[in-house]
Every structure is written in C-alpha cells, then in structure tokens.
Design an enzyme around this catalytic site. Structure first.
Site, PDB file in Angstrom:
ATOM      1  N   ASN A  63      17.475  51.201  23.458  1.00 54.22           N
ATOM      2  CA  ASN A  63      18.370  50.595  24.461  1.00 54.22           C
ATOM      3  C   ASN A  63      19.278  49.512  23.882  1.00 54.22           C
ATOM      4  O   ASN A  63      19.827  48.693  24.627  1.00 54.22           O
ATOM      5  CB  ASN A  63      17.542  50.028  25.638  1.00 54.22           C
ATOM      6  CG  ASN A  63      16.616  48.907  25.175  1.00 54.22           C
ATOM      7  OD1 ASN A  63      16.401  48.739  23.979  1.00 54.22           O
ATOM      8  ND2 ASN A  63      16.095  48.149  26.104  1.00 54.22           N
ATOM      9  N   ASP A 119      -3.575  50.043  18.816  1.00 52.12           N
ATOM     10  CA  ASP A 119      -4.144  48.851  18.215  1.00 52.12           C
ATOM     11  C   ASP A 119      -4.851  48.083  19.326  1.00 52.12           C
ATOM     12  O   ASP A 119      -4.361  48.022  20.447  1.00 52.12           O
ATOM     13  CB  ASP A 119      -3.015  47.983  17.653  1.00 52.12           C
ATOM     14  CG  ASP A 119      -3.350  47.399  16.303  1.00 52.12           C
ATOM     15  OD1 ASP A 119      -4.377  46.724  16.214  1.00 52.12           O
ATOM     16  OD2 ASP A 119      -2.575  47.624  15.361  1.00 52.12           O
ATOM     17  N   ASP A 137      -8.477  45.574  15.693  1.00 48.97           N
ATOM     18  CA  ASP A 137      -7.897  44.495  14.903  1.00 48.97           C
ATOM     19  C   ASP A 137      -8.941  43.433  14.563  1.00 48.97           C
ATOM     20  O   ASP A 137      -9.602  42.908  15.465  1.00 48.97           O
ATOM     21  CB  ASP A 137      -6.768  43.861  15.726  1.00 48.97           C
ATOM     22  CG  ASP A 137      -6.057  42.773  14.956  1.00 48.97           C
ATOM     23  OD1 ASP A 137      -5.470  43.099  13.921  1.00 48.97           O
ATOM     24  OD2 ASP A 137      -6.094  41.606  15.398  1.00 48.97           O
ATOM     25  N   GLU A 193     -10.497  47.657  11.493  1.00 51.56           N
ATOM     26  CA  GLU A 193      -9.879  46.921  10.386  1.00 51.56           C
ATOM     27  C   GLU A 193     -10.916  45.960   9.818  1.00 51.56           C
ATOM     28  O   GLU A 193     -11.257  44.960  10.444  1.00 51.56           O
ATOM     29  CB  GLU A 193      -8.658  46.131  10.856  1.00 51.56           C
ATOM     30  CG  GLU A 193      -7.954  45.478   9.671  1.00 51.56           C
ATOM     31  CD  GLU A 193      -7.191  44.207  10.019  1.00 51.56           C
ATOM     32  OE1 GLU A 193      -6.289  43.840   9.257  1.00 51.56           O
ATOM     33  OE2 GLU A 193      -7.493  43.566  11.047  1.00 51.56           O
ATOM     34  N   HIS A 195       1.572  47.028   7.827  1.00 52.20           N
ATOM     35  CA  HIS A 195       2.414  45.899   8.225  1.00 52.20           C
ATOM     36  C   HIS A 195       1.926  44.559   7.671  1.00 52.20           C
ATOM     37  O   HIS A 195       2.558  43.541   7.890  1.00 52.20           O
ATOM     38  CB  HIS A 195       2.470  45.842   9.752  1.00 52.20           C
ATOM     39  CG  HIS A 195       1.112  45.557  10.337  1.00 52.20           C
ATOM     40  ND1 HIS A 195       0.076  46.454  10.259  1.00 52.20           N
ATOM     41  CD2 HIS A 195       0.624  44.470  10.967  1.00 52.20           C
ATOM     42  CE1 HIS A 195      -0.992  45.926  10.817  1.00 52.20           C
ATOM     43  NE2 HIS A 195      -0.694  44.729  11.262  1.00 52.20           N
ATOM     44  N   ASP A 196       0.776  44.561   7.001  1.00 49.08           N
ATOM     45  CA  ASP A 196       0.243  43.320   6.436  1.00 49.08           C
ATOM     46  C   ASP A 196       0.380  43.236   4.916  1.00 49.08           C
ATOM     47  O   ASP A 196      -0.130  42.293   4.295  1.00 49.08           O
ATOM     48  CB  ASP A 196      -1.250  43.168   6.786  1.00 49.08           C
ATOM     49  CG  ASP A 196      -1.465  42.867   8.259  1.00 49.08           C
ATOM     50  OD1 ASP A 196      -0.603  42.219   8.871  1.00 49.08           O
ATOM     51  OD2 ASP A 196      -2.506  43.296   8.798  1.00 49.08           O
TER      52      ASP A 196
HETATM   53  C1  GLC Z   1      -4.730  41.785  11.728  1.00 53.48           C
HETATM   54  C2  GLC Z   1      -3.330  42.332  11.868  1.00 53.48           C
HETATM   55  C3  GLC Z   1      -2.341  41.259  11.520  1.00 53.48           C
HETATM   56  C4  GLC Z   1      -2.528  40.126  12.497  1.00 53.48           C
HETATM   57  C5  GLC Z   1      -3.976  39.650  12.511  1.00 53.48           C
HETATM   58  C6  GLC Z   1      -4.239  38.793  13.700  1.00 53.48           C
HETATM   59  O1  GLC Z   1      -5.054  41.470  10.428  1.00 53.48           O
HETATM   60  O2  GLC Z   1      -3.190  43.496  11.109  1.00 53.48           O
HETATM   61  O3  GLC Z   1      -1.024  41.722  11.520  1.00 53.48           O
HETATM   62  O4  GLC Z   1      -1.695  39.078  12.156  1.00 53.48           O
HETATM   63  O5  GLC Z   1      -4.906  40.691  12.575  1.00 53.48           O
HETATM   64  O6  GLC Z   1      -4.273  39.560  14.872  1.00 53.48           O
HETATM   65 CA    CA Z   2      14.799  48.179  22.439  1.00 54.98          CA
END
Ligand code: GLC
Ligand code: CA
Length: 561
Positions: free
Chosen positions: A27, A102, A204, A260, A338-339
């Site tokens: 969007n 997640d 997470d 995780e 993403h980490d």
């Molecule tokens: C996990 C996620 C990370 C986040 C952290 C706190 O490690 O992968 O991106 O910042 O938890 O939720």
């Molecule tokens: Ca958007």
C-alpha cells in the site's frame, strides 16, 4: 528400550523466513505487509520450500520491530488486518505449504495492558505477571546485564523502590513464568492462533523464561555482564514450557514447535528437541557456527569484527550434532536470519559472491535436517550499507564505535565492520526488480542503506543465477535421501567439506570447495561410477579424481551400496 520415532511432516520441512516489514509493501507506505506477502506466495512456492515462517505481526509499538507486543490478539495496523492474516493462511495452504508464526513469550511490550496495569499499582492483578525486585544500596538489585546493553533492571519512575526485569530493551519487561496465571494466559494466546489454522510456532527466546534468585551478582569485573547461567537454559524452562507445548498438542497433535535456543549446545538441544521431552520439535541454535576473526584487532570487542567460516571447526561441530541427533530429531540448517548478517556479507567471498553463495547453500542444506532460508538469501543478497551509527539502533554499536574511535580506527573502517556483521544491515528490503526501491515499494522503505543490485526479475531469467540454483538444490533436498537419510561427514582435507547421505540402497556424496583456491578430491571406488546430479563451478573429473575450482561443488549419487 528401543524408541520408535514417528515420522512427522516437519521432519521434511524446508522453511523460508519472511521478515514481513522488509518483504513486500502493498500500500505504498514503505513498510512491508501481509497483502505484500500474499502477492508473493507463488514466488515462495516456486523456490521449492514447503513452510513459511513469518516474524511477529502482532500489535506493537515497534521498539524491537514487532518483538515488543502490546496486543497479542490482533494484527499491527502497519501489517494489515485480521482478515488479511486469515487470507494469508488460506493462500499458503492452497499452495500446499504450511505457515508458522513467531511467538514472543518471554516478554511483552511495556505498552501491553498487563504491564500498564501492573506498573503503577502494587496490588494490580497483573503485578505478579512481571518480575520486580527492590534495589540494593541505592542501585539495581544485581549486576546482571541485558542483551541489548546496560542493566536488566529499570524503574517505572525515578524514585520507585522496586525495579522491573527486562532481558532485552527496557520497553520489553519479562514475564514471570513462575506464575501459573502467566503460563495459562500465554498458552491461551497461542491457542487463539492455532484456532486460526496456523501450523506451528517459532518460539522466541524461550530459553530465558526462568530466572535464578535475584539476590546474587554475576562474578565479573564488568559493570553489567551478561549473566547467562542466571537467566538462560535453567532447568525450570523445561517444566514451564512443557505445560505450554502439551496444551497446544492437545489442540493440534501435529503442531510444529520450532524453538529459538540461541545458546543451546548439543546436549541442551537434545533435551529440548527429543520427542520424549514433549517440548520443541526442533531448535535453532547459534552454536553451530564456527567463526574465525578475519583480521583480529586487539582492544576491540570481537562482537562486530568481520569473520570467516572456520571450516575445520564447522565440520567438527556439524559432525557432533549430526551424530548425536541421528535417529532422535533433526537439526535446523540455516546461515542467516534477522539477527545475523546476511550470508554473503558474513561468510561469502567478495571476489566470488555468486559462487560462494551457491557453495555455502550446497554444503549446508543437503545435510540431514531442516533448512531455514532467510528471504533474499536465494538471490545472493548482501547486507545494506548503513552510513550512520544511529541507524543500527543499538547501544552495543555505540559502545563499540566509541572504543574503536579511541583506538584510532577511522569512522569508515568502523562502518565497514558494522555493515558486514550487524543484524540491522541484514534487514534490508527484498530486491524484486530493477524498479525504484527494488520493486519493494513505491515509497522510500522504512530501512535505508545501499545494497547490491541483484533482483528476482533478472535472476529468474538467468539460468545460472543464484536463484535458479536454489531452485535446483531444493528440488534435490525434497527427496528422503537428503532430508531424512543418514549422514556421515568425511574427515577430508580443508577447505573441502564433503559428506555422504544414504537412504535405503541409495547413496550420495556431496563435495564442496569452500575456498577460492583449486582443490583435489579422490572419490572412492563405489562412487567412481556414480551419476552426477548437480554441479557448479569449474570441475574436472578423471578416474575418480576431481579438481574443484574456486567455490565449486558436485553431488554424485549411486544406487546399490
Ligand atoms: C529473539 C529475536 C530478536 C529479538 C529478541 C527479543 O532473539 O530473534 O530479533 O530482538 O528475541 O524478542
Ligand atoms: Ca505497507
């Protein structure tokens, strides 16, 4: 007693990780969203994956890009609506794939109604949902450090006698899992999403849900040391989590729980993912990686110094994990998320970005276990270049930069180091086409930075692109031989990484040169007459002797062992 393992759909999962904010904006506000993902489900399917993991999309003030949840029962406005989410689940299922969400269970946002109620009122029904402790000698209750820098303790008001605990950002207070009401409330949230038809959760930071008594400092000279023995992998984690997982399995017996477990070693990983434990099905650990500093600089924390892959150590670790998990559970196989930095920025070869992308994919994903591919990796996308320290939004970066500047290191050099190692640079938007903003949006993306100009449109039409290589590789991965078959890692000369896979009377050999120098490899007699299934890079084979050019690889199969 012999244990019989029942085969589950997720033993053969091939996961694609979508970071929704950066995937596709539908969007024009510069933020990726659910309708953007829906547009691209067919693309995801075309890769040969069968499961999608989406990072958090719940209502969130976005202090930590969605990991700070203020309402678990609704979708964040920037992501779309609940109807959009329900449609996403349907479209993914219509494409014959699964979707996992997640799930943030260690902490909430400080804007969550529970915390809002608890924070000003010691008698609040929700006070005991969080962790509070009185200060000591006019300061924090103990010296434990937060993963995001500084203390794990903050006060709501400057003069409060009690502090609350936050392992991450101070706007993300930790939940008190000792409290059975927390266990039940969090489980109820998860059930709500299971009822929406999702297939599982990526849990997470679950290894942190139990904390030791607060009346002890961690032994260290640092002001706020990471105090993992006091808040990671404590045995209570397992009993708290078992309540959650067993309740969910009652609702949905084939639910997939991917935990995780960043700091889990092999023994903990087995505790968490052994089916008899009734906890996770698989875990994501950071311990599989074997980093070697490229050009170590003393006096500088190693955290943001560029690394390469230590092939020998990586082999050893993979072999240890594979040998221990054989017949019990499956490791997850991932290079980035993403980490972490993106794969090519972290372990790739800047002189051979395409070849190294293909070689690294081959060496990992054909092993026994479940691949998790971070969006854009299939293009050989690299980290974006952020040119201001503030853009990393990380106190640890500020500390690192200060030390480095004091040591006479130039700003440019520090930025180079950060950009090849930091998670923020890896959260750059997906490169769909040559259009403005890579076809991600017609608006400036929420995250900036220069990046390489690979894109889906172009790679789609090039037969030798990284994208098309991933498609071939994942087609191969789908067979039993490469998913659930047995694995043996060879004790061969580095930087060759080779391993065998076997299933019934099929056997395969995967041989990868993880360097820019030519290497030799001698096939044993049974494999000499095998069939070449896939190969990449410069290769010459004579009488079973293989010459492997820079970052090249070959996969050979033979029937009848
Ligand atoms: C996990 C996620 C990370 C986040 C952290 C706190 O490690 O992968 O991106 O910042 O938890 O939720
Ligand atoms: Ca958007």
């Amino acid at each position: 007693m012999e244990i019989f393992y029942m085969e589950e759909w997720f033993d053969k999962a091939i996961i694609y990780q979508v970071y929704p904010k950066s995937f596709k904006d539908s969007n024009g506000d510069g933020i990726g969203d659910i309708r953007g993902i829906i547009e691209k489900v067919a693309y995801i399917k075309s890769l040969g994956v069968n499961t999608i993991w989406v990072n958090p999309m719940y209502v969130s003030p976005q202090v930590d890009n969605g990991y700070d949840v203020s309402n678990y029962f609704a979708i964040d406005e920037s992501m779309g609506t609940m109807e959009d989410f329900e449609e996403l689940v349907k479209v993914v299922h219509d494409h014959g794939m699964k979707i996992i969400m997640d799930f943030v269970l260690n902490h909430t946002s400080d804007q969550h109604p529970w915390f809002q109620d608890a924070k000003n009122n010691p008698h609040s029904l929700y006070r005991n949902y969080y962790l509070w402790s009185k200060g000591k000698n006019g300061s924090e209750p103990n010296n434990w450090g937060s993963f995001f820098g500084g203390s794990v303790w903050s006060r709501v008001h400057k003069n409060d006698s009690e502090y609350y605990f936050h392992l991450f950002n101070k706007h993300m207070p930790d939940l008190n899992w000792k409290n059975p009401e927390v266990q039940q409330s969090v489980t109820d949230i998860a059930k709500f999403w299971v009822a929406k038809g999702i297939d599982g959760f990526r849990l997470d930071a679950f290894i942190h849900i139990s904390k030791a008594d607060f009346n002890q400092d961690y032994i260290s000279h640092e002001k706020h040391p990471l105090a993992e023995p006091y808040y990671a992998n404590r045995s209570e984690v397992q009993s708290y989590l078992r309540y959650f997982t067993s309740e969910l399995r009652k609702e949905k017996p084939d639910i997939y729980i991917l935990g995780e477990a960043s700091s889990a070693d092999i023994n903990l990983a087995l505790d968490y993912s052994n089916p008899q434990s009734n906890l996770c099905d698989q875990v994501i650990t950071f311990r599989l990686f074997a980093d070697k500093l490229k050009n170590p600089i003393v006096n500088l924390p190693s955290e943001f110094q560029p690394v390469t892959l230590d092939v020998q150590l990586f082999k050893k670790q993979m072999a240890e994990w594979q040998a221990n998990m054989e017949g019990i559970c499956y490791p997850t196989l991932y290079w980035s998320n993403h980490d972490t930095a993106r794969l090519i920025s972290r372990y790739g070869d800047s002189d051979y970005p395409i070849n190294s992308a293909k070689a690294l994919a081959t060496v990992l994903y054909l092993q026994r276990g479940v691949p998790i591919i971070y969006f854009g990796e299939e293009l050989g996308m690299q980290n974006a270049y952020l040119d201001r320290f503030e853009q990393f939004e990380d106190q640890n970066v500020d500390d690192f930069a200060n030390i480095a500047l004091k040591n006479g290191i130039s700003k440019n050099k520090i930025l180079n180091m950060l950009n090849s190692t930091h998670k923020m640079s890896a959260r750059n938007v997906m490169h769909w086409s040559k259009k403005d903003n890579f076809g991600f949006s017609n608006h400036d993306p929420w995250i900036g930075g220069k990046s390489t100009d690979v894109n889906v449109d172009e790679e789609d039409s090039q037969s030798d692109s990284v994208l098309n290589y991933y498609r071939e590789l994942l087609k191969i991965k789908q067979s039993n031989l490469y998913s659930i078959g047995k694995e043996t890692i060879d004790n061969c000369e580095d930087p060759i990484f080779s391993f065998s896979r076997s299933y019934n009377n099929y056997e395969a050999k995967v041989i990868v040169n993880l360097s820019c120098d030519s290497q030799q490899y001698q096939l044993d007699n049974e494999m000499k007459n095998g069939k070449r299934i896939l190969s990449e890079g410069q290769l010459q084979i004579k009488n079973g002797n293989i010459q492997l050019g820079p970052w090249s690889s070959i996969i050979i199969e033979s029937k009848e062992k």
